[in-house]
Scaffold this motif. Sequence first.
Motif, PDB file in Angstrom:
ATOM      1  N   THR A  35      44.813  23.772  31.775  1.00 39.73           N
ATOM      2  CA  THR A  35      43.692  24.680  31.529  1.00 39.73           C
ATOM      3  C   THR A  35      42.690  24.639  32.683  1.00 39.73           C
ATOM      4  O   THR A  35      42.126  25.673  33.071  1.00 39.73           O
ATOM      5  N   ASN A  36      42.447  23.452  33.241  1.00 44.81           N
ATOM      6  CA  ASN A  36      41.510  23.324  34.359  1.00 44.81           C
ATOM      7  C   ASN A  36      41.886  24.240  35.511  1.00 44.81           C
ATOM      8  O   ASN A  36      41.039  24.927  36.088  1.00 44.81           O
ATOM      9  N   PHE A  37      43.165  24.260  35.866  1.00 42.95           N
ATOM     10  CA  PHE A  37      43.578  25.019  37.041  1.00 42.95           C
ATOM     11  C   PHE A  37      43.808  26.492  36.743  1.00 42.95           C
ATOM     12  O   PHE A  37      43.711  27.333  37.631  1.00 42.95           O
ATOM     13  N   THR A  38      44.072  26.819  35.491  1.00 42.98           N
ATOM     14  CA  THR A  38      44.081  28.233  35.121  1.00 42.98           C
ATOM     15  C   THR A  38      42.667  28.794  35.233  1.00 42.98           C
ATOM     16  O   THR A  38      42.459  29.908  35.737  1.00 42.98           O
ATOM     17  N   LEU A  39      41.674  28.020  34.792  1.00 42.39           N
ATOM     18  CA  LEU A  39      40.276  28.445  34.949  1.00 42.39           C
ATOM     19  C   LEU A  39      39.899  28.581  36.423  1.00 42.39           C
ATOM     20  O   LEU A  39      39.205  29.525  36.817  1.00 42.39           O
ATOM     21  N   LEU A  40      40.363  27.659  37.266  1.00 44.08           N
ATOM     22  CA  LEU A  40      40.090  27.757  38.703  1.00 44.08           C
ATOM     23  C   LEU A  40      40.723  29.011  39.295  1.00 44.08           C
ATOM     24  O   LEU A  40      40.113  29.696  40.133  1.00 44.08           O
ATOM     25  N   ALA A  41      41.944  29.325  38.870  1.00 48.17           N
ATOM     26  CA  ALA A  41      42.607  30.536  39.368  1.00 48.17           C
ATOM     27  C   ALA A  41      41.821  31.786  38.964  1.00 48.17           C
ATOM     28  O   ALA A  41      41.699  32.742  39.748  1.00 48.17           O
ATOM     29  N   MET A  42      41.282  31.782  37.757  1.00 49.46           N
ATOM     30  CA  MET A  42      40.455  32.910  37.310  1.00 49.46           C
ATOM     31  C   MET A  42      39.160  32.977  38.118  1.00 49.46           C
ATOM     32  O   MET A  42      38.676  34.064  38.456  1.00 49.46           O
ATOM     33  N   ALA A  43      38.589  31.820  38.446  1.00 48.84           N
ATOM     34  CA  ALA A  43      37.383  31.784  39.276  1.00 48.84           C
ATOM     35  C   ALA A  43      37.678  32.305  40.681  1.00 48.84           C
ATOM     36  O   ALA A  43      36.845  33.001  41.285  1.00 48.84           O
ATOM     37  N   ILE A  44      38.855  31.978  41.197  1.00 49.11           N
ATOM     38  CA  ILE A  44      39.270  32.469  42.515  1.00 49.11           C
ATOM     39  C   ILE A  44      39.302  33.996  42.513  1.00 49.11           C
ATOM     40  O   ILE A  44      38.851  34.649  43.465  1.00 49.11           O
ATOM     41  N   GLU A  45      39.820  34.576  41.441  1.00 43.98           N
ATOM     42  CA  GLU A  45      39.886  36.040  41.347  1.00 43.98           C
ATOM     43  C   GLU A  45      38.487  36.650  41.338  1.00 43.98           C
ATOM     44  O   GLU A  45      38.216  37.633  42.036  1.00 43.98           O
ATOM     45  N   ALA A  90      35.587  35.277  42.408  1.00 46.06           N
ATOM     46  CA  ALA A  90      34.834  35.015  43.635  1.00 46.06           C
ATOM     47  C   ALA A  90      35.358  35.803  44.829  1.00 46.06           C
ATOM     48  O   ALA A  90      34.597  36.211  45.710  1.00 46.06           O
ATOM     49  N   SER A  91      36.668  36.027  44.879  1.00 40.85           N
ATOM     50  CA  SER A  91      37.278  36.696  46.031  1.00 40.85           C
ATOM     51  C   SER A  91      37.350  38.205  45.882  1.00 40.85           C
ATOM     52  O   SER A  91      37.471  38.925  46.884  1.00 40.85           O
ATOM     53  N   GLY A  92      37.320  38.681  44.629  1.00 38.18           N
ATOM     54  CA  GLY A  92      37.534  40.108  44.398  1.00 38.18           C
ATOM     55  C   GLY A  92      38.985  40.510  44.563  1.00 38.18           C
ATOM     56  O   GLY A  92      39.310  41.691  44.662  1.00 38.18           O
ATOM     57  N   MET A  93      39.868  39.532  44.586  1.00 37.71           N
ATOM     58  CA  MET A  93      41.301  39.761  44.726  1.00 37.71           C
ATOM     59  C   MET A  93      42.019  39.058  43.574  1.00 37.71           C
ATOM     60  O   MET A  93      41.470  38.156  42.944  1.00 37.71           O
ATOM     61  N   SER A  94      43.247  39.459  43.307  1.00 38.88           N
ATOM     62  CA  SER A  94      44.037  38.720  42.332  1.00 38.88           C
ATOM     63  C   SER A  94      44.374  37.346  42.911  1.00 38.88           C
ATOM     64  O   SER A  94      44.386  37.158  44.134  1.00 38.88           O
ATOM     65  N   TYR A  95      44.630  36.394  42.037  1.00 44.51           N
ATOM     66  CA  TYR A  95      45.049  35.066  42.494  1.00 44.51           C
ATOM     67  C   TYR A  95      46.275  35.191  43.381  1.00 44.51           C
ATOM     68  O   TYR A  95      46.357  34.555  44.445  1.00 44.51           O
ATOM     69  N   VAL A 125      66.388  28.424  31.394  1.00 40.06           N
ATOM     70  CA  VAL A 125      65.005  28.786  31.061  1.00 40.06           C
ATOM     71  C   VAL A 125      64.633  30.049  31.816  1.00 40.06           C
ATOM     72  O   VAL A 125      64.901  30.180  33.015  1.00 40.06           O
ATOM     73  N   ASP A 126      64.020  30.989  31.120  1.00 41.67           N
ATOM     74  CA  ASP A 126      63.597  32.252  31.723  1.00 41.67           C
ATOM     75  C   ASP A 126      62.583  31.992  32.832  1.00 41.67           C
ATOM     76  O   ASP A 126      61.570  31.325  32.625  1.00 41.67           O
ATOM     77  N   ALA A 127      62.839  32.534  34.013  1.00 45.61           N
ATOM     78  CA  ALA A 127      61.940  32.344  35.155  1.00 45.61           C
ATOM     79  C   ALA A 127      60.534  32.852  34.865  1.00 45.61           C
ATOM     80  O   ALA A 127      59.539  32.311  35.387  1.00 45.61           O
ATOM     81  N   ASP A 128      60.409  33.881  34.038  1.00 43.82           N
ATOM     82  CA  ASP A 128      59.097  34.456  33.728  1.00 43.82           C
ATOM     83  C   ASP A 128      58.153  33.455  33.071  1.00 43.82           C
ATOM     84  O   ASP A 128      56.931  33.616  33.129  1.00 43.82           O
ATOM     85  N   LEU A 129      58.701  32.400  32.458  1.00 43.38           N
ATOM     86  CA  LEU A 129      57.858  31.440  31.752  1.00 43.38           C
ATOM     87  C   LEU A 129      56.987  30.630  32.712  1.00 43.38           C
ATOM     88  O   LEU A 129      56.007  30.004  32.289  1.00 43.38           O
ATOM     89  N   SER A 130      57.325  30.642  33.999  1.00 45.14           N
ATOM     90  CA  SER A 130      56.464  29.940  34.960  1.00 45.14           C
ATOM     91  C   SER A 130      55.080  30.570  35.017  1.00 45.14           C
ATOM     92  O   SER A 130      54.098  29.899  35.354  1.00 45.14           O
ATOM     93  N   ASP A 131      54.972  31.845  34.677  1.00 46.36           N
ATOM     94  CA  ASP A 131      53.662  32.512  34.680  1.00 46.36           C
ATOM     95  C   ASP A 131      52.738  31.970  33.598  1.00 46.36           C
ATOM     96  O   ASP A 131      51.530  32.222  33.629  1.00 46.36           O
ATOM     97  N   ASN A 132      53.306  31.241  32.635  1.00 46.32           N
ATOM     98  CA  ASN A 132      52.475  30.615  31.609  1.00 46.32           C
ATOM     99  C   ASN A 132      51.730  29.387  32.134  1.00 46.32           C
ATOM    100  O   ASN A 132      51.013  28.734  31.378  1.00 46.32           O
ATOM    101  N   LEU A 133      51.941  29.079  33.409  1.00 43.53           N
ATOM    102  CA  LEU A 133      51.208  27.987  34.058  1.00 43.53           C
ATOM    103  C   LEU A 133      50.379  28.559  35.197  1.00 43.53           C
ATOM    104  O   LEU A 133      50.343  28.034  36.306  1.00 43.53           O
ATOM    105  N   PHE A 134      49.676  29.630  34.917  1.00 39.02           N
ATOM    106  CA  PHE A 134      48.887  30.372  35.899  1.00 39.02           C
ATOM    107  C   PHE A 134      47.909  29.458  36.638  1.00 39.02           C
ATOM    108  O   PHE A 134      47.046  28.824  36.029  1.00 39.02           O
ATOM    109  N   GLY A 135      48.067  29.347  37.954  1.00 41.80           N
ATOM    110  CA  GLY A 135      47.187  28.516  38.765  1.00 41.80           C
ATOM    111  C   GLY A 135      47.534  27.045  38.759  1.00 41.80           C
ATOM    112  O   GLY A 135      47.042  26.276  39.585  1.00 41.80           O
ATOM    113  N   PHE A 136      48.400  26.638  37.835  1.00 44.69           N
ATOM    114  CA  PHE A 136      48.806  25.234  37.700  1.00 44.69           C
ATOM    115  C   PHE A 136      50.257  25.023  38.100  1.00 44.69           C
ATOM    116  O   PHE A 136      50.598  23.993  38.679  1.00 44.69           O
ATOM    117  N   GLY A 137      51.116  26.000  37.789  1.00 45.78           N
ATOM    118  CA  GLY A 137      52.544  25.777  38.040  1.00 45.78           C
ATOM    119  C   GLY A 137      53.361  27.035  38.215  1.00 45.78           C
ATOM    120  O   GLY A 137      54.538  27.043  37.877  1.00 45.78           O
TER     121      GLY A 137
END
Length: 535
Positions: free
Chosen positions: A189-199, A201-206, A277-289
Amino acid sequence: MKARFLMALGIAALMSGTALADTIPGVNEPIVRGNPVQKSYGVYIDQMIADFIEKNQLPGLTLAIVQAPYIPRSNGYGKTSIDRDELASTKTMWNVGPITQAFTAVAVMQLKEQGKLKLDDKISKYVDGLPATWKDVTILELLQHSSGIPDYREKLVDGKRYTPKELVALAGDKPLMFESGTKIAQSATNFTLLAMAIEHASGMSYHDYVWKYQIDASGLPSTMFVEDMKTKARIDRPETMPAHDNQHSHFKAEVDFINPVEPATGYREVDGHMIPVDADLSDNLFGFGNIWSSAEDISKWDIALAGSVLIKDIADRDVIYMPTKLANGTVVPAMAGWEFTKHPGFMEVKGNSPGFSSYLSRFTASYELVCVTLLTDKEGVDLTVLARNIAAAYRADLGPAVNPQNLVAQESKFGAAETIARIKGDLESKKVPLFATFDHADNATSVGEKLRPTTVLVFGNPKIGTKLMQADQSIGIDLPLRVLVWEDEYNRTWVGYPNVATLVDGYGIKDQATVGTMTKFLDGVVGRAANVYSY
């Protein structure tokens, strides 16, 4: 007294012969760069990996070695798909899981240098709708994993896709694990929040920010996200496999399909079966994995970390590449997913993600400059010991200075006393009886001798040990289980256990199931004691 004598004999046997530090070739000598012979205790790197793959039943694995500024070794081993003719190669992409944290941390520091965020900013400045108890958590505390915010991974529903906001919401209904800035606990959760903060602050997608400032900036052709694979990966998969077992045809006409950039298929072992394992599941670790990369690309990116290519100011690099001080003054040997030991300049980041396991270590001292990347397409595999043994093939004292055929060891992030306390606490929490503790340094003092901290803890589970003794009672001399904690001449603390496979092989015991159970248990005890984060 008899027990103490027998224990001393056992430890002497484990650490005798070529395991003694004063007989190690290469200790205190500079690394011979360009040496074509890389082996440790007579075992070449390729053999280490082949044995590891067989022991852990891995589909495939990839390795890359940095000797900055070069990547002199980049190899693939095995297959990246159990059902298809897809081989592990230098350009195969694997989900690098928690190594993604390091990319996210770099992005945060880049935005700091661009003047777009500050480390003491509250996350609520960048992410709306957070629980009241989260609003005062700072960017720095998220990087430190000291926020106390719960980890959403334990609430993920297998097979379901989540948006970043949905991921954060999974943890939103739980109280903080502890007061922010007082402890650390790794939380995606910490790094998903950081990824959202990056978006924000930068005005760009992660995705776009990491792509522009790290993937493009470092020249990483085999690094991307799942969403990029449809256009950037080169996948040649016919609907049915041909009889000759070579599914590939595009390479005959299209140059991009020669040694193609293609994703590995990740697997999870369930009831003895390997489940894709479905490759798409990696997106469930947004900013972390959620980053995919090759070992070679990770190594190239790793070299870029060493200087000002990615983060300009050395002070900013030191924020995320050194142990961190919490708000309450506690210094923790970990930061932004990285963990640090007493070995000068050593750092590692590792862990699991859906279908994959990953590991990256960096020996950053100027007289070493060796880095090891290992990626495999099986979830739940600890690559720590293998990576350190590979490093020892470049110079013996990069490893634990014991023969891994005798003792399976890894360096603790803590001193000897704290490591021992962590083992005892772990055993107590799991209701595993601790039968005896032998403090050899204390015993040495009692007879007027000196010895660096050297302690053996004896514990066990009669249900497991009895099975081995039913096969051969004489193995009872080597039971119960034991763990050795010692401090070496470089003030590094190591923790290890007798190699169970070697031990039972000496008795001709063929009960591999019990050996596997015992090894897994010991790996867990050692890993939980030696590491800051839980894996």
